[in-house]
Structure formats: structure tokens, C-alpha cells
Scaffold this active site. Structure first.
Site: not given
Ligand code: F6R
Length: 612
Positions: A2, A27, A74, A100-101, A485, A489, A492, A508, A607
Site C-alpha cells: 500500500c 506498492r 494492496w 499501510n500495514g 532467478e 522472473k 511473475e 531425480h 514491490k
């Protein structure tokens, strides 16, 4: 997550807050809302979706006023909807709040407030807080600042909040604990925001509010006190941020701009820290711990997501050069175990944003148990560097695309510098080896520039595999975290399911997935595991898998087997992750664009993950 923005001063507040919300959209982008006060009273506009939807919704409404606050959400408590959007109001609609929180004890507080006659209009934890403030103000007969202070003593959780009172249009009240907050100091005006990006074009002077502090902000004055009522003298700092860093600069997306910025961001990260001719690394941020570093038993690296991948690269480098055992932990797991930590441990916490809740909690736990904490962070003044005993900034510049790119390579650069620095201090590297490694490191930005030149080939490969439903990324040694990584990428931003695996582990289990539909991306550069990776490529080809290989320039062996090869310049194995990551970033980017995905703001992500 947020984003919050507040303004009080002499200018029209709406455009300032709206533009600020657009800057903070990284955010969260589930909904947006703004409250603004003018002589007619308080107007609140809120809308599910992006800030642009709010802008359109409020187009023909009354948006005048010189005090306002806004929020981009968010979602945590309550689905994304108009009614769950911030700002939220008190029972009598007099007070409004953005937050925010997470208020963790909201359910018990809500029950109590309902029993006292409060009616709630949303499913959020935030609305409970503003009702609580109203209730305390009524019972204690205090001013709003005192009511907010008393209410915050009753809540558990994290918050950065701003509160407005429609009957007191000359003040904003702000407070923080665990979520970021910056106050911009202008002449006859103040700005409040989750980070400095909404503030930079109006003033360079900022105050970073600390945890447990509460501020009363009028257009000409600022009073900061702690929740225990002790008045503080806040430190005004000057921002280094530049406005052009926040713009796309001709690129279609921030992510692409940030990928192309990497030669520059890595140079900035190394500036003043390496002296190749002298064979010297200088890290001012951790130099006072140099004696400790010579005697530590081990290093624990804690991080989340992409930063955790950088940590895995760090493990290879620190063990190889400084000969110190390293453990790499997901912060979210580490914090809920009962790990053995002693005063002889150094914990390195890695975070782009410096606000990740799990990483912060891991730091706090390790600190309580006596460890020394080094932070590796990109955002100056964020919570993680402030919680750490010492640290090194990555200096990559603002990263706005939600998928991390240049922050990752800058984190890897810092870890490389740390590994060399510790090796130099401990005497586990010869001076001639260090001179040769530093000389090569100095040329890595130019080699990244060359790696970027494969963009057209990468685009062609992207077109061939863009419709795949799954994708496997394989690598060995430090190529393994690069594979992880690359897979992260891709999933997402393009929503293709992707897995990163150590190449030798394929047999395996994952080998069962391989058929002609399955693209397999190999990190197959010429290093110590080259021959072994070639065997793994053959295993995939034998099962008709489609092989895309990242190879060293001039390679002929892999080219005989792979369906597509993408070349990167030759380099010492230590620098492989910095180079091999570049084509994987571009590959994901082009696939996501071809699939019509929102590259900079992928669904469900934010983010800065300030909730656990
Ligand atoms: C992926 C990504 C995330 C972050 C993670 C940690 O592209 O950006 O996985 O790496 O949320 O964030 P920071 O580094 O801010 O602690």
C-alpha cells in the site's frame, strides 16, 4: 505494501496527491482513494482498480482544497472493492484515515466497538482503527493527537497512517511503526508519503519518521513525539534522488529501462569501492567490523524472493574466496524456527526495498540473540539499514518495475565486493589473484553492455516459446541461483509456470516433465561444470525437450545440441551470475510483452512486501 500520500500547504492538493499515488502504485494497485477538505466539507473519492480509474471516476467532482491524503491499496483484509478502499471514516464520518500495514488485533477491537454501537462499512482492519480513535476521543475528551496516541498504544501490528479531521482542516496527523513514512519539508507546506518519490519535485528536505513516532503537521509547523509522549527533534536530511530517475526515459516499460540501466547501476555500485591496480576493496560501511570479520564462525544470509537468490550467489562467492561457512535462509522460515545464533555470527540481510516484513523480523530476532547485522539495501534511509549495525548500499537507483532486475545484479555486486573484502582481510586470497579479479570486475559493466546486444535474438527465442505452459531453468554451481532467478522472473511477469533447478537434480524428478512441449533453459557457460551441463542437455534432448542455452561467446559444443543459443561474453566464473542473468531478464520481459501482460505491475504482486 500500500502507498500513502498526504499534503497540507498553500497549493491545490489533488494533483499533488494523485501524482504521488501514481508514483507509489508499485506498492499495490487493487484500489485507490483520496480524501480532500475544502470549505464545503470533506470529499472522499475511491475506486477499485488502478489510480487511473480513480482519476476518471473523480473527473467532474469537486476536488478543490489545500489539504488531502490518498492511498493505493494492496489488499490484505477484505477483497479489492470500492467499499474496502481507503480512506476509511469514523462512525460519525468526521475523521478519515489512510493506512499501510496490518492491525493484527483488529478483530477483538472491532467486537468491542460493535458492542458500543459502532457500525462498520468495510471488511478492513484499518476502519477499526479510526473508530477506535473516535471512541477514545469521545471517552477521554482529548484532542485528536492525544486520541491517536492512546489508540496506537492499544493496537498491535504495523502501520504508517495519516488522519484528517473535517472539522480541523488545518492539520494532518501521521504515525508509523514497521511501515515506511517520509515527511517532505517545504516552505509553508508539508508532504507525507511512503517513500520520497511523490515528494522529490517539491522539496529535497525530508524527515524519516521513526517507529513509535507520531507527528502533528500543519502547513507551517511540525511536532513529532514518541508514543510515550516525549517530544523529538527530527533530523532533516537531503534527498539524493533525481526526478529523471523516476521516469521511463523513452523505454516502453520501467522493467526494460532498468534492465538496460545495469551497466550504469553496477558501475555506481562499485564506485569508490574497488582499486584494481592496488588490489584493494574498500567498504566504508562495514570497516569498523573488520576485526570481527577475521574471527567469525559463519555468516547467515537472510532475504526473500529475488534477494534470496542474490544471497545464494553470495554463498558461493564468500565460501570460495573468504573461506567462511555461509547459510542462506528464507527470512520467513528463519524467523519462525528456533535457529542457533551466537554473538560470533554475522547475519547479512538483503533487501531492495529495505522494508520487507519477514526480513525485518529475522533481523530483530538475530539481533536479540547477539548477532552482528549487516544490511545490503537499495533504498536509502529505509528500515532495514536503520535496523542493521552496519551495511552497504547497492546504489542501483530507484527500481520501479515490480520485478526486480537491476537491484538483483547490484546485490550480487555488493556480495562479490564483500567476498573479496573479507578474503583480503583474512588473507585467503593472494594479492595477484585479487588484482586480476578486480581488474575483470571493473570491466563487467562493459560486458553487460555486450550481453544486452543479444536483445534481438532473445526476442526471436521469446516468440518461439511464448505459448508454453511450463518452463524449466537449469544451472549448476552459481548458475543454479541464476536459474532460480530466471524462473522467478518468467513466472511473475508472464504467468507461465516455471521452475529453477540444479541441473544435476533434474534426473531425480523433473525429467518426468520433459517432452517436446517443454522449453528447458540451461545456463551452459564455459566454467567448471561445463562438461556436466552438456551431459544434462543431452538428457533433455534425448527426451525431445526444447533447449535454450545461455553460452559463452564462441561456444561450439552446446551449439551442436541446443535449439537456440544466446551468447554472453567470457568471464571468470565469479562473475557468471552478473552476466548470465541479463538474457534471462530480457527473455521474460519479451515473453510477457508478447503475451499482453502488464510487465511493470504484474497481477497480485507488490514491490514492497510490508506484511508477513
Ligand atoms: C521478484 C521480487 C521479489 C522481491 C522480494 C523481496 O522480482 O522483486 O521476489 O525480491 O519481495 O523484496 P526486497 O528485496 O525488497 O526485500
Amino acid at each position: 505494501m500500500c502507498g500513502i500520500v498526504g499534503y497540507i500547504g498553500y497549493r491545490e492538493a489533488w494533483p499533488i496527491v494523485l501524482k504521488g499515488l501514481k508514483r507509489l502504485e508499485y506498492r499495490g494497485y487493487d484500489s485507490a482513494g483520496i480524501a480532500i477538505i475544502n470549505e464545503g466539507g470533506q470529499n472522499i473519492y475511491k475506486k477499485v482498480g488502478k489510480v487511473a480509474a480513480l482519476e476518471e471516476f473523480a473527473e467532474s467532482q469537486d476536488k478543490t482544497g489545500t489539504i488531502a491524503m490518498g492511498h493505493t491499496r494492496w489488499a490484505t483484509h477484505g477483497v479489492p472493492s470500492d467499499r474496502n478502499s481507503h480512506p476509511h471514516t469514523s462512525n460519525n464520518n468526521k475523521l478519515s484515515i489512510i493506512h499501510n500495514g496490518i492491525i493484527e488485533n483488529y478483530a477483538t477491537l472491532k467486537e468491542e466497538l460493535i458492542s458500543r454501537g459502532h457500525e462498520f462499512k468495510s471488511d478492513t482492519d484499518t476502519e477499526v482503527l479510526i473508530h477506535l480513535i473516535e471512541e477514545i476521543q469521545k471517552i477521554e475528551q482529548t484532542d485528536l493527537l492525544e486520541a491517536v496516541r492512546l489508540a496506537l498504544k492499544e493496537v498491535t501490528g504495523a502501520y504508517a497512517i495519516v488522519i484528517m479531521d473535517r472539522e480541523n482542516p488545518d492539520q494532518l496527523i501521521a504515525a508509523r511503526k514497521g511501515s515506511p513514512m517520509v515527511i517532505g519539508v517545504g516552505k509553508g507546506e508539508y508532504f507525507i508519503a511512503s517513500d520520497a518519490t511523490p515528494i522529490i519535485e517539491y522539496t529535497k528536505n525530508v524527515i524519516y519518521l521513526n517507529d513509535h513516532e507520531i507527528a502533528l503537521v500543519t502547513k507551517d509547523d511540525l511536532l513529532v513525539k514518541r508514543l510515550d509522549n516525549v517530544v523529538q527533534s527530527p533530523l532533516i536530511q537531503e534527498l539524493e534522488l533525481k526526478l529523471e530517475m523516476l521516469e521511463k526515459g523513452g523505454f516502453d516499460h520501467f522493467m526494460l529501462k532498468e534492465i538496460y540501466e545495469q551497466p550504469r547501476s553496477i558501475r555506481d555500485c562499485m564506485r569508490g569501492r574497488i582499486y584494481p591496480e592496488e588490489g584493494k576493496v574498500q567498504l566504508g560501511g562495514i570497516k569498523e567490523f573488520v576485526e570481527k570479520l577475521k574471527n567469525i564462525d559463519r555468516i547467515i544470509i537472510v532475504a526473500c524472493g529475488t534477494s534470496w537468490h542474490a544471497g545464494l550467489v553470495g554463498e558461493y562467492l564468500i565460501e570460495e574466496y573468504a573461506r567462511i561457512p555461509v547459510e542462506v535462509e528464507y527470512a520467513s522460515e528463519f524467523r519462525y524456527r528456533n535457529p542457533i545464533i551466537t554473538e560470533k555470527d554475522v547475519v547479512i540481510a538483503i533487501s531492495q526495498s529495505g522494508e520487507t516484513a519477514d526480513t525485518m523480523a529475522a533481523i530483530e530476532m538475530a539481533k536479540e540473540r547477539g548477532a552482528t547485522i549487516f544490511g545490503i539495501c537499495n533504498v536509502a534511509g529505509a528500515s532495514i539499514p536503520r535496523l542493521s549495525h552496519a551495511g552497504v548500499y547497492t546504489h542501483a537507483g530507484p527500481e520501479i518495475g515490480v520485478a526486480s532486475t537491476k537491484a538483483f545484479t547490484a546485490q550480487v555486486t555488493v556480495l562479490t565486493l564483500m567476498a573479496f573484502y573479507m578474503a583480503q582481510q583474512k588473507g585467503t586470497i593472494t594479492q595477484s589473484k585479487l588484482i586480476s579479479l578486480l581488474t575483470e570486475l571493473d570491466s563487467i559493466p562493459d560486458k553487460i553492455q555486450i550481453a544486452l546486444e543479444s536483445n534481438d535474438i532473445i526476442k526471436e527465442v521469446a516468440a518461439k516459446i511464448k505459448d508454453s505452459r511450463n518452463c524449466l531453468f537449469l544451472g549448476r554451481g552459481s548458475g543454479f541461483p541464476v536459474a532460480l532467478e530466471g524462473a522467478l522472473k518468467l513466472k511473475e511477469i508472464s504467468y507461465i509456470h516455471a521452475e529453477g533447478y540444479p541441473a544435476a537434480e533434474m534426473k531425480h524428478g523433473p525429467i518426468a516433465l520433459i517432452d517436446e512441449e517443454m522449453p528447458v533453459v540451461f545456463i551452459a557457460t564455459q566454467n567448471s561444470s561445463y562438461e556436466k551441463v552438456i551431459s544434462n542437455i543431452q538428457e533433455v534432448k534425448a527426451r525431445k525437450g526444447k533447449v535454450i542455452a545461455i553460452v559463452t561467446k564462441g561456444d561450439t559444443e552446446v551449439k551442436k545440441m541446443a535449439d537456440y543459443c544466446i551468447e554472453i561474453p567470457d568471464a571468470d566464473e565469479a562473475f557468471l551470475p552478473l552476466l548470465a542473468t541479463i538474457p534471462l531478464q530480457l527473455l521474460s520481459y519479451h515473453i510477457a510483452v508478447m503475451r499482453g501482460c502488464n510487465v511493470d505491475q504484474p497481477r497480485n504482486l507488490a514491490k514492497s512486501v510490508t506484511v508477513e
